[in-house]
Structures are given as structure tokens and as C-alpha cells.
Design an enzyme around this catalytic site. Structure first.
Site, PDB file in Angstrom:
ATOM      1  N   LYS A 268     -68.434 -21.550 -47.218  1.00 22.42           N
ATOM      2  CA  LYS A 268     -67.080 -21.957 -47.601  1.00 22.42           C
ATOM      3  C   LYS A 268     -66.135 -21.490 -46.523  1.00 22.42           C
ATOM      4  CE  LYS A 268     -65.027 -23.665 -51.369  1.00 22.42           C
ATOM      5  NZ  LYS A 268     -65.719 -24.428 -52.406  1.00 22.42           N
TER       6      LYS A 268
HETATM    7  N1  GLU Z   1     -65.609 -28.097 -52.426  1.00 21.30           N
HETATM    8  C1  GLU Z   1     -66.546 -28.631 -53.361  1.00 21.30           C
HETATM    9  C2  GLU Z   1     -67.150 -27.518 -54.200  1.00 21.30           C
HETATM   10  O1  GLU Z   1     -66.575 -26.469 -54.335  1.00 21.30           O
HETATM   11  C3  GLU Z   1     -67.576 -29.536 -52.698  1.00 21.30           C
HETATM   12  C4  GLU Z   1     -68.451 -28.899 -51.670  1.00 21.30           C
HETATM   13  C5  GLU Z   1     -69.286 -29.884 -50.867  1.00 21.30           C
HETATM   14  O2  GLU Z   1     -69.283 -31.066 -51.173  1.00 21.30           O
HETATM   15  O3  GLU Z   1     -69.936 -29.423 -49.934  1.00 21.30           O
HETATM   16  O4  GLU Z   1     -68.164 -27.678 -54.805  1.00 21.30           O
END
Ligand code: GLU
Length: 433
Positions: free
Chosen positions: A119
Site C-alpha cells: 500500500k
Molecule cells: N485499494 C483497494 C483495496 O484497498 C484495491 C487494491 C487493488 O486493487 O490492488 O482493496
């Protein structure tokens, strides 16, 4: 019992919404203990593998240069490349991103997709930046990350404050740094792109769609149907808005919606499309004539079958959990429920569909986008919805089974399914050297 003073109460609140990584760690630890996770695997997963922090200048429209701090936390990649969103929000900090990265590892493992967890993000106020400034911010951030991202290494996606346009800027910047022959396959460096630039059908609505599938499975297990349910939703961004639209298209009554601008309620059901048009036009929920404006705190006491927090973390505190009048909390956001609130929900017999299960639709359709990019394919939205539903149903069944087997709550059960897969991978591969 002595009364809690105001300063004591705010100290409690601070403590309750303090470290998000601590929340993630406690959830993990509870499951690791119940399933007797191998000690080595436990210590590996207790911290992220890499913490990348970059500081870089961005030119503002008035010619000044401002410094920004960007993060990319790579929690684990035993099951596949690091995967997870990029968040643009003033609250972005190392502790938060570490928690969000860990949740991605468990979310991908639970979904059974070949991704790890990562992240990132930038502490900024995107709504105060022009589109040009956001483009320079995104390009410079991507450039600073350099080879820390890549289609087989770490694959960003949208999150709070970012969208398909940010992903396209990221992809384009990355592609300009690779050999011309690698540019087609390199499009898979990010997911959640626009359709024109290699995005997938159904990715924009995927998280909201998955949340609605989770509500559907919950209803089915209780002999109910979505069309008989009343639903309240916190958040009217990508996740909340699509969840509201899809739930009402499935026949549910969306009785209350709250976002950072205000809250509205209508016990006979809100016309979600009309509210969306109103919010696009006026910039907020307030003053919508087909629903009543309600107090932001009163929102939590809305009588409903399902309460969907779909904004950001730590929104459901213990005080709010005490006021809920719902049967189930469906976590559309990551980490919306504090540890203490979860305790209150347990005492009050309110069920939880945990984030790593409920909001897995986003990363699952990201996986579909990644496959399509690599194979130069285009899948129809019907196929995507069908595959997403099937995968989420499989996770749902495994979580239900684990909860029965270990006699534990649904969050712990979801972690157990994920941790078992991670543990198996470590057992088969061994821990180097
Ligand atoms: N930001 C989204 C989550 O927290 C999607 C992450 C992604 O598609 O890699 O799951």
C-alpha cells in the site's frame, strides 16, 4: 461507577483510534493464536518486508515548488507481487500505510489470488490541487519510486483520493522508464486504469459490487433476500456510491447515507441515482429534497438490517457501536471498526463481515485486469461479475467453515483462511536460506 470526565473520554477516543497498525497487529495476533500459526511465519508477517519513503518536489501552478512525502509499504510477497492501492489523503502516514499494506496481504491470500500485499500514498489534500498539479505530483512520485514498482513486482491501484486517471499517469510515467519492447506488457504495472488505457470492465464498481455480493450471501444464509433489506452506508465515494447503486438496483432500500459533507435519510428508501446527481451538482449530500438532512452522529443510530461503513478507518468507534440499530456491519472500508467497537458489537450480537472479505472485490477485479493486460484480452462485464461472485462465494464458504471449525468470530476466521495459505506457501518453499 464513577463518571468519565471529558478529558478522560477524549484520551480514551485517542487511544481507541490511535495506531492503525496496532489494530491490524491485534487482529492478526488473535487469529495466529487460535490457529496456532507457525512461530517463524508469525514473526515474518508481523512486520512489512520493505518500507519505502520518498520526498520529492512538485511544481505548483503558481510556480512554487512544494515538497511532498510519498510511501510505498511492501508487506509480503510470498504468494505473488506486492499489490494494493495508492492513497492521497492528509491523514496518510507510515503507521496507516503499514496497516493497509498488511490487510492487502491477508485480503489477497483470502481471495486465493496470486498477489501479496502493499500500500502507498501521499499525505496531501487532493481537492486543493488542480488537475495539472495532481498530474505532476503523481508523475514525480512514480518517478521517485523507480524500480520499487513493476508488473511482476509491486502493482499499485486506486484507493481513497485516487482514480483511474491517476493510475494512467502512473502507468505512463513508468512506461517511459522501460525499454520500448517492454511497454505493452508493462501496462500491468498498475490496475484500475481507464478502459482506453488498458483498464478492465467492471473495475470501477468492483469493490461496491463485491460488498453487495457479501450482503447477498449474508442474507441467503439467513433465509432472506437483498430485496427485503434496509441498508445504511457511510461514504459516497467509489465504494459507498457503487454499493448504494447496486444494492438499490438489487431491490434493497438504502435508508441513510453519510459522507464528509453531511448525512441524509429516508426510511422509504433513497433514490440513489438522484442523490448522486444532486451531490455532483452541489458538491454535497445536504439539501436533497427527496430525503431528510440528519445529524452526522444520528446516522449511526439508523434502523437498518445492514450498516456499511465505506469511507475510511476508525469510523465505527465503541460509542457509535453502542448506538447502532443494525443486524450486521459490512466493512466496505479498510479497518473501519476499532478493536473496542468490535468488542461492543460482539456483546450486542451484531455480526461483522470483515473488510478483507467484504471489500475484496476491488483487488479481485484488479487481478482480472492484470491477466487481461498480460494476455492482451478483453473480458465482458458479465463474465467479470460472474467470476467475481464465484470467487467471493468460495471465500465466504471457507470463512464460514473456519468459523465453525475454530468456534471463532468471522474476522478471525477470515484471517485463519488467509494465514493458512501463507503458512502453506512458507512450508512448501522453506524460509531462505
Ligand atoms: N485499494 C483497494 C483495496 O484497498 C484495491 C487494491 C487493488 O486493487 O490492488 O482493496
Amino acid at each position: 461507577m464513577s463518571k468519565t470526565t471529558i478529558s478522560e473520554a477524549s484520551a480514551l477516543d485517542n487511544e481507541e483510534t490511535g495506531s492503525l497498525y496496532e489494530t491490524a497487529r491485534q487482529q492478526f495476533s488473535r487469529a495466529a493464536t487460535v490457529m496456532e500459526l507457525d512461530d517463524s511465519v508469525r514473526s515474518i508477517l508481523e512486520q512489512p518486508k520493505n518500507e519505502v519513503i520518498v520526498n520529492f518536489p512538485v511544481r505548483m501552478d503558481d510556480g512554487r515548488h512544494l515538497m511532498f512525502r510519498g510511501y510505498r509499504i511492501q508487506h509480503n510477497n510470498i504468494l505473488g507481487p506486492y499489490k494494493g492501492g495508492m492513497r492521497y489523503h492528509p491523514d496518510v502516514n507510515l503507521d496507516e500505510v503499514k496497516a493497509l499494506a498488511a490487510w492487502m496481504t491477508f485480503k489477497s491470500a483470502l481471495a486465493g489470488i496470486p498477489f501479496g500485499g502493499g500500500k502507498g500514498g501521499i499525505s496531501c489534500r487532493p481537492w486543493e490541487l488542480s488537475s495539472e498539479e495532481q498530474m505532476r505530483l503523481t508523475r514525480r512520485f512514480t518517478h521517485s519510486l523507480g524500480t520499487n514498482i513493476g508488473p511482476d513486482y509491486d502493482i499499485p491501484a486506486p484507493d481513497v483520493g485516487t482514480n483511474a486517471q491517476h493510475m494512467v499517469w502512473m502507468m505512463d510515467t513508468y512506461l517511459n522508464s522501460v525499454n520500448a519492447h517492454d511497454r505493452n506488457r508493462g501496462r500491468a504495472v498498475v490496475t484500475g486504469k481507464t478502459l482506453t488505457c488498458g483498464g478492465s470492465e467492471g473495475r470501477d464498481k468492483a469493490t461496491g459490487q463485491g460488498v453487495c455480493f457479501a450482503v447477498e450471501f449474508w442474507a441467503q444464509a439467513r433465509g432472506l433476500t437483498v430485496s427485503n433489506l434496509t441498508i445504511a452506508i457511510q461514504g459516497f465515494g467509489n465504494v459507498g456510491c457503487f454499493a448504494a447503486r447496486i444494492a438499490s438496483a438489487m431491490g434493497a432500500k438504502v435508508v441513510a447515507i453519510q459522507d464528509h459533507t453531511g448525512a441524509v435519510a429516508n426510511p422509504s428508501g433513497i433514490d440513489v441515482e438522484a442523490l448522486k446527481a444532486h451531490s455532483d451538482k452541489t458538491g454535497g449530500l445536504g439539501g436533497f429534497d427527496a430525503a431528510d438532512d440528519i445529524d452526522a452522529e444520528a446516522f449511526w443510530a439508523t434502523e437498518c438490517d445492514a450498516m456499511i461503513p465505506a469511507a475510511i478507518e476508525n469510523q465505527l468507534t465503541s460509542a457509535r457501536a453502542r448506538r447502532l440499530q443494525t443486524k450486521v456491519v459490512v466493512e466496505g472500508a479498510n479497518g473501519p471498526t476499532t478493536i473496542r467497537a468490535e468488542q461492543v458489537l460482539k456483546e450486542r450480537d451484531i455480526e461483522i463481515i470483515p473488510d478483507i472479505l467484504a471489500n475484496g472485490g476491488g483487488v479481485i477485479v484488479s487481478f482480472f485486469e492484470w491477466i487481461q493486460n498480460r494476455n492482451c484480452e478483453r473480458w465482458e462485464v458479465k463474465l467479470i461479475d460472474r467470476r467475481l461472485r464465484r470467487m467471493m462465494m468460495r471465500s465466504w464458504a471457507l470463512v464460514t467453515e473456519a468459523a465453525e471449525q475454530h468456534d471463532c468470530d468471522s474476522r478471525t476466521a477470515a484471517y485463519i483462511v488467509a494465514l493458512q495459505r501463507l503458512q502453506d506457501a512458507y512450508a512448501e518453499r522453506g524460509i531462505f536460506p
